[in-house]
Design a protein around this motif. Structure first.
Motif, mmCIF file in Angstrom:
data_model
loop_
_atom_site.group_PDB
_atom_site.id
_atom_site.type_symbol
_atom_site.label_atom_id
_atom_site.label_comp_id
_atom_site.label_asym_id
_atom_site.label_seq_id
_atom_site.Cartn_x
_atom_site.Cartn_y
_atom_site.Cartn_z
ATOM 1 N N ALA A 5 12.674 0.203 0.114
ATOM 2 C CA ALA A 5 12.956 -0.818 -0.889
ATOM 3 C C ALA A 5 12.434 -0.283 -2.215
ATOM 4 N N GLY A 6 13.343 0.253 -3.047
ATOM 5 C CA GLY A 6 12.908 0.965 -4.240
ATOM 6 C C GLY A 6 12.220 2.245 -3.819
ATOM 7 N N LYS A 7 10.966 2.412 -4.248
ATOM 8 C CA LYS A 7 10.200 3.594 -3.888
ATOM 9 C C LYS A 7 9.136 3.273 -2.842
ATOM 10 N N VAL A 8 9.173 2.078 -2.317
ATOM 11 C CA VAL A 8 8.145 1.651 -1.365
ATOM 12 C C VAL A 8 8.590 1.971 0.060
ATOM 13 N N PHE A 9 7.819 2.771 0.750
ATOM 14 C CA PHE A 9 8.076 3.094 2.144
ATOM 15 C C PHE A 9 7.958 1.816 2.980
ATOM 16 N N TYR A 10 8.909 1.593 3.879
ATOM 17 C CA TYR A 10 8.929 0.327 4.614
ATOM 18 C C TYR A 10 7.646 0.103 5.418
ATOM 19 N N GLY A 11 7.008 1.169 5.820
ATOM 20 C CA GLY A 11 5.756 1.014 6.552
ATOM 21 C C GLY A 11 4.726 0.210 5.791
ATOM 22 N N TRP A 12 4.745 0.307 4.449
ATOM 23 C CA TRP A 12 3.774 -0.454 3.654
ATOM 24 C C TRP A 12 4.085 -1.945 3.671
ATOM 25 N N TRP A 13 5.372 -2.319 3.803
ATOM 26 C CA TRP A 13 5.701 -3.737 3.943
ATOM 27 C C TRP A 13 5.131 -4.287 5.259
ATOM 28 N N MET A 14 5.160 -3.461 6.297
ATOM 29 C CA MET A 14 4.582 -3.891 7.573
ATOM 30 C C MET A 14 3.064 -3.998 7.469
ATOM 31 N N VAL A 15 2.449 -3.068 6.723
ATOM 32 C CA VAL A 15 1.002 -3.154 6.506
ATOM 33 C C VAL A 15 0.650 -4.448 5.765
ATOM 34 N N ALA A 16 1.453 -4.787 4.745
ATOM 35 C CA ALA A 16 1.199 -6.018 3.982
ATOM 36 C C ALA A 16 1.338 -7.249 4.870
ATOM 37 N N ALA A 17 2.419 -7.296 5.673
ATOM 38 C CA ALA A 17 2.608 -8.440 6.579
ATOM 39 C C ALA A 17 1.479 -8.512 7.593
ATOM 40 N N GLY A 18 1.100 -7.356 8.144
ATOM 41 C CA GLY A 18 0.013 -7.319 9.126
ATOM 42 C C GLY A 18 -1.312 -7.733 8.527
ATOM 43 N N SER A 19 -1.545 -7.372 7.265
ATOM 44 C CA SER A 19 -2.799 -7.738 6.612
ATOM 45 C C SER A 19 -2.907 -9.250 6.441
ATOM 46 N N VAL A 20 -1.793 -9.900 6.077
ATOM 47 C CA VAL A 20 -1.802 -11.364 5.943
ATOM 48 C C VAL A 20 -2.008 -12.017 7.304
ATOM 49 N N LEU A 21 -1.355 -11.483 8.337
ATOM 50 C CA LEU A 21 -1.556 -12.011 9.684
ATOM 51 C C LEU A 21 -3.014 -11.887 10.109
ATOM 52 N N CYS A 22 -3.628 -10.740 9.801
ATOM 53 C CA CYS A 22 -5.035 -10.552 10.142
ATOM 54 C C CYS A 22 -5.914 -11.519 9.359
ATOM 55 N N MET A 23 -5.567 -11.741 8.092
ATOM 56 C CA MET A 23 -6.359 -12.642 7.261
ATOM 57 C C MET A 23 -6.408 -14.039 7.883
ATOM 58 N N PHE A 24 -5.246 -14.587 8.194
ATOM 59 C CA PHE A 24 -5.249 -15.933 8.753
ATOM 60 C C PHE A 24 -5.686 -15.940 10.214
#
Length: 431
Positions: A5-24
């Protein structure tokens, strides 16, 4: 096919989603247990050891569960495990609202909430990171675990406020709704397979990173294992490194679980309000955030064993401060020191597993290590509660946990890379 997505490797989107899941996830079911502890204990007239049982059993259950969910994650992928686990946890929070007995407490929290979160948090999320990253795996792991720390600082004070103003039963209903929405929404972001299946390479590179094992060894650090490399579960269990990791992680998990459960009751015994006590726990996890990210970043560059050694000693010092605490000055010293050490150490455990045993059976190996190490998580909260019920103080328990952190540090420091036998009979260090 998954694309950038643009220059963002999709793996980082999964890291972001996983980080929010871990937070809650960790903020709601793990760190908030201390906020729920006294209200539930007082309503039902249970001792502290008894009230600790549900949490201790959840740690034991989580280890046994890893024997199943680890291989299932390797087979079906992180997405399915996250969605299934979070739906189960939502059911558990609903059941907690209706509980009126100890066995209902065990059923709702230990069986449903804990089992669900155990299925849908670190095990599948760290497996996804191990699949999608190689050279930046440590940084990705650090960001993932930082989410859990933010949960301690953001979710726990909120839960404590809800309990203070509306009662603990209303609080678990709020947790029910948030669990269902986040589990379904963010679980869908995760991909069931590694990047190769979608025409990508780990870290977003055009080609898989070149093997750098020999240079890594010359620099005194362990090489990264790329996708498809590593030991099988059986091969890993036949190594000395596997069982030393079990021993070290058992010691460290014993201390962490006990502190999470008993820190707020300990502070309330000192006359500190529930909200301030929860804020102190939240600050401890918030302070750990820079350590989690920097610890993961450093793990990509230097020997993980030395980092683990240093961070564990820092945690031991923090526990010594907690044992000496008689006022909030000592508590804030504990919060800063222990939080810093915890932050540095937590992303190092998955890095050790990935670097020593590889990606091939990451989920299964993680599940089996946790299955053995979880006895510390089971024993820690109950041991601390029993010490308090027997002596009227937590001092002996806190000093015992400090000694365990020192032993964990030494065990990891002397860890050697596993050696596997190849088909021709020669030996070689496993990645």
């Amino acid at each position: 096919m998954v694309r950038k997505a643009g220059k963002v490797f999709y793996g980082w989107w999964m890291v972001a989603a996983g980080s929010v899941l871990c937070m809650f996830g960790y903020g709601s079911y793990f760190y908030s247990y201390g906020a729920l502890f006294n209200p539930i204990s007082h309503e039902f007239g249970w001792s502290r050891a008894t009230t600790s049982v549900a949490f201790s059993l959840s740690r034991l259950e989580g280890g046994i569960q890893g024997l199943i969910t680890g291989p299932l994650t390797d087979k079906y992928g992180p997405r399915a495990m996250v969605i299934a686990g979070w739906m189960m946890a939502a059911i558990g929070f609903v059941l907690m609202y209706y509980m009126h007995s100890f066995w209902m407490f065990i059923l709702s929290y230990t069986v449903f909430v804990s089992l669900g979160m155990g299925t849908g948090l670190y095990l599948p999320l760290q497996t996804a990171v191990a699949r999608w990253f190689s050279e930046k795996r440590g940084l990705a792991m650090g960001i993932l675990t930082a989410g859990a720390a933010l949960g301690g600082s953001a979710i726990v004070p909120g839960v404590a406020w809800l309990i203070t103003n509306y009662g603990w039963r209303v609080s678990v209903l709020v947790l029910t709704a948030a669990t269902a929405v986040l589990g379904l929404g963010l679980g869908a972001v995760l991909k069931p397979h590694g990047p190769e299946r979608y025409g990508l390479a780990p870290d977003g590179k055009k080609h898989p990173p070149a093997e750098a094992a020999s240079s890594s060894r010359q620099e005194g650090k362990q090489p990264h294992a790329d996708a498809g490399e590593g030991l099988t579960l059986k091969e890993a269990m036949n190594t000395r490194a596997f069982w030393l990791m079990v021993l070290a992680f058992t010691f460290s998990h014993t201390a962490l679980s006990a502190i999470v459960v008993h820190q707020i009751p300990f502070l309330e015994d000192m006359g500190i309000s529930k909200v301030l006590a929860a804020t102190a726990l939240g600050m401890m996890t918030l302070i750990s955030v820079p350590g989690r990210i920097s610890g993961g970043w450093l793990a990509d560059k230097v020997d993980v064993r030395r980092l683990y050694f240093a961070s564990s000693l820092v945690q031991a010092l923090g526990l010594f401060f907690l044992a000496k605490a008689t006022n909030m000055a000592w508590i804030w010293a504990f919060v800063i020191v222990y939080g810093t050490g915890m932050g540095l150490r937590l992303p190092l455990e998955p890095m050790l597993r990935a670097q020593f045993f590889g990606y091939k059976a990451f989920g299964a190996i993680m599940g089996y290590i946790n299955a053995f190490a979880v006895f510390g998580s089971f024993a820690g909260p109950y041991f601390a509660g029993w010490i308090f019920d027997t002596t009227g103080s937590y001092i002996t328990a806190f000093l015992t946990f400090a000694a365990m952190m020192v032993m964990a540090a030494v065990v990891i420091l002397v860890l050697k890379p596993p050696v596997k036998q190849d088909k021709a009979g020669a030996t070689g260090a496993a990645h």
